[in-house]
Design an enzyme around this catalytic site. Structure first.
Site, PDB file in Angstrom:
ATOM      1  N   GLN A  23      -5.012  -1.904   9.159  1.00 25.67           N
ATOM      2  CA  GLN A  23      -4.884  -3.237   8.556  1.00 25.67           C
ATOM      3  C   GLN A  23      -5.508  -4.289   9.480  1.00 25.67           C
ATOM      4  O   GLN A  23      -5.218  -4.335  10.676  1.00 25.67           O
ATOM      5  CB  GLN A  23      -3.405  -3.553   8.281  1.00 25.67           C
ATOM      6  CG  GLN A  23      -3.164  -4.813   7.478  1.00 25.67           C
ATOM      7  CD  GLN A  23      -3.730  -4.752   6.050  1.00 25.67           C
ATOM      8  OE1 GLN A  23      -3.853  -3.690   5.463  1.00 25.67           O
ATOM      9  NE2 GLN A  23      -4.079  -5.898   5.497  1.00 25.67           N
ATOM     10  N   ASP A  74     -11.218   2.309   3.059  1.00 27.56           N
ATOM     11  CA  ASP A  74     -11.484   0.872   2.943  1.00 27.56           C
ATOM     12  C   ASP A  74     -12.965   0.619   2.647  1.00 27.56           C
ATOM     13  O   ASP A  74     -13.327  -0.478   2.225  1.00 27.56           O
ATOM     14  CB  ASP A  74     -11.151   0.151   4.268  1.00 27.56           C
ATOM     15  CG  ASP A  74      -9.770  -0.496   4.255  1.00 27.56           C
ATOM     16  OD1 ASP A  74      -9.315  -0.896   3.174  1.00 27.56           O
ATOM     17  OD2 ASP A  74      -9.168  -0.596   5.349  1.00 27.56           O
ATOM     18  N   LYS A 134       0.840  -1.212   0.000  1.00 25.93           N
ATOM     19  CA  LYS A 134       0.000   0.000   0.000  1.00 25.93           C
ATOM     20  C   LYS A 134       0.868   1.253   0.000  1.00 25.93           C
ATOM     21  O   LYS A 134       0.602   2.217  -0.718  1.00 25.93           O
ATOM     22  CB  LYS A 134      -0.958  -0.020   1.205  1.00 25.93           C
ATOM     23  CG  LYS A 134      -2.057  -1.070   1.035  1.00 25.93           C
ATOM     24  CD  LYS A 134      -2.892  -1.333   2.278  1.00 25.93           C
ATOM     25  CE  LYS A 134      -3.833  -2.510   2.004  1.00 25.93           C
ATOM     26  NZ  LYS A 134      -4.736  -2.860   3.105  1.00 25.93           N
TER      27      LYS A 134
HETATM   28  N1  GUN Z   1      -7.077  -7.206   5.630  1.00 29.10           N
HETATM   29  C1  GUN Z   1      -7.349  -7.931   4.521  1.00 29.10           C
HETATM   30  N2  GUN Z   1      -7.861  -7.142   3.557  1.00 29.10           N
HETATM   31  C2  GUN Z   1      -7.910  -5.904   4.064  1.00 29.10           C
HETATM   32  C3  GUN Z   1      -8.341  -4.657   3.528  1.00 29.10           C
HETATM   33  O1  GUN Z   1      -8.813  -4.529   2.390  1.00 29.10           O
HETATM   34  N3  GUN Z   1      -8.227  -3.592   4.366  1.00 29.10           N
HETATM   35  C4  GUN Z   1      -7.755  -3.692   5.624  1.00 29.10           C
HETATM   36  N4  GUN Z   1      -7.708  -2.596   6.366  1.00 29.10           N
HETATM   37  N5  GUN Z   1      -7.349  -4.848   6.149  1.00 29.10           N
HETATM   38  C5  GUN Z   1      -7.419  -5.943   5.365  1.00 29.10           C
END
Ligand code: GUN
Length: 293
Positions: A96, A119, A52
């Site tokens: 996350q 998200d 990211k």
């Molecule tokens: N863990 C697995 N996929 C995601 C996601 O798209 N966003 C976040 N914040 N955590 C995750």
């Protein structure tokens, strides 16, 4: 059979996003800015968050990575989120997941200002998605819908079977594809762990989405001739030949299923790169105040 190239499509979208990011910078004097919070040292989460940060760099966004140890208290984490909420230079915030069990994930999600929830996990944004209002569509459903759009795969009137009902993929995707519009207007069936005889349903699918996290669960005898197959699986399995000791396995038994398909996404290189781009897209929307002026 047409192989859906998520990697190339994602590169195309990143280019579009970087052009827009430059426009944002010229207009307001600072770049779109994503803040990511990572708790602990889970290998998968470390990799995802590193991607990211790197993706932000590549499209000309700023990013801030905030790290906490596994034993961080819930209060400390929530304080940090409030601080980022109040910072006008931060456009988007993600925490996350998963989080350690002593932290209430839902509380964390709901503490993020919904206007910065890139998200798309906050109940406000999920609710807006359900009733078709502008919102942040979470990254994987965004990526899948965008692939259908860019490959001009007709969806209206088609039967779409989604295997998996997670809050992050299966459920939101099932809603998006049943909404009015293109892509959309599908008749959607959601299958899950309590569905008896899943094959009975998958054989009806014009569009089959496998999002259950069970490697090679979808076999050739579960797929209709000419179907569009979207594989969301990204299970890490040990591999003696892989450089890093593991490889990604999809939910679809690609080699036997692909010959039956009109379109299919590979793993890796299908939905995964599009998911990464989804977060960038939402961060751009946040910087441009497109959803919440
Ligand atoms: N863990 C697995 N996929 C995601 C996601 O798209 N966003 C976040 N914040 N955590 C995750």
């Amino acid at each position: 059979m047409i192989l859906i190239d998520g990697k190339a499509t994602a590169a195309e979208i990143r280019k579009e996003i970087s052009e827009e990011a430059l426009r944002v910078y010229e207009q307001r004097g600072y770049r779109p800015h994503l803040a990511a919070i990572l708790v602990g040292h889970d290998g998968g989460s470390e990799t995802y968050v590193a991607h990211k940060v790197k993706d932000c760099e590549e499209v000309g966004f700023d990013s801030t990575l905030v790290r906490f140890e596994d034993n961080v208290s819930e209060a400390e984490l929530l304080d940090k989120i409030q601080e980022l909420n109040a910072n006008p230079r931060i456009d988007g915030i993600i925490v996350q997941l998963p989080l350690p069990s002593h932290i209430n994930e839902q509380k964390v999600i709901e503490t993020i200002d919904y206007r910065k929830d890139v998200d798309g996990f906050h109940p406000v944004n999920v609710g807006r998605m359900v009733i078709g209002l502008p919102t942040y569509i979470s990254a994987t459903p965004f990526g899948i819908v965008e692939l259908l759009k860019r490959y001009q795969i007709p969806t209206a009137g088609k039967t779409c079977v989604v295997v998996g009902r997670s809050n992050i993929v299966g459920r939101p995707l099932s809603i998006l594809l049943s909404r009015k519009g293109e892509p959309g207007d599908c008749t959607v069936i959601v299958c899950h762990s309590r569905t008896p005889n899943i094959q009975h349903f998958t054989l009806q699918a014009d569009i089959l989405v496998a999002a259950l996290g069970n490697p090679h669960f979808i076999k050739a005898d579960m797929v209709k001739e000419g179907a569009v197959v979207i594989d969301v699986g990204t299970t890490r399995v040990a591999s003696a030949t892989a450089k890093n000791g593991w490889k990604l396995m999809g939910d679809v038994d690609f080699d036997t299923v692909a010959p039956k398909c009109a379109y299919i996404t590979p793993v890796p290189g299908g939905v995964g790169p599009m998911t990464r781009v989804g977060l960038l897209y939402n961060t751009l929307l946040a910087a441009e105040r497109k959803i919440y002026p």
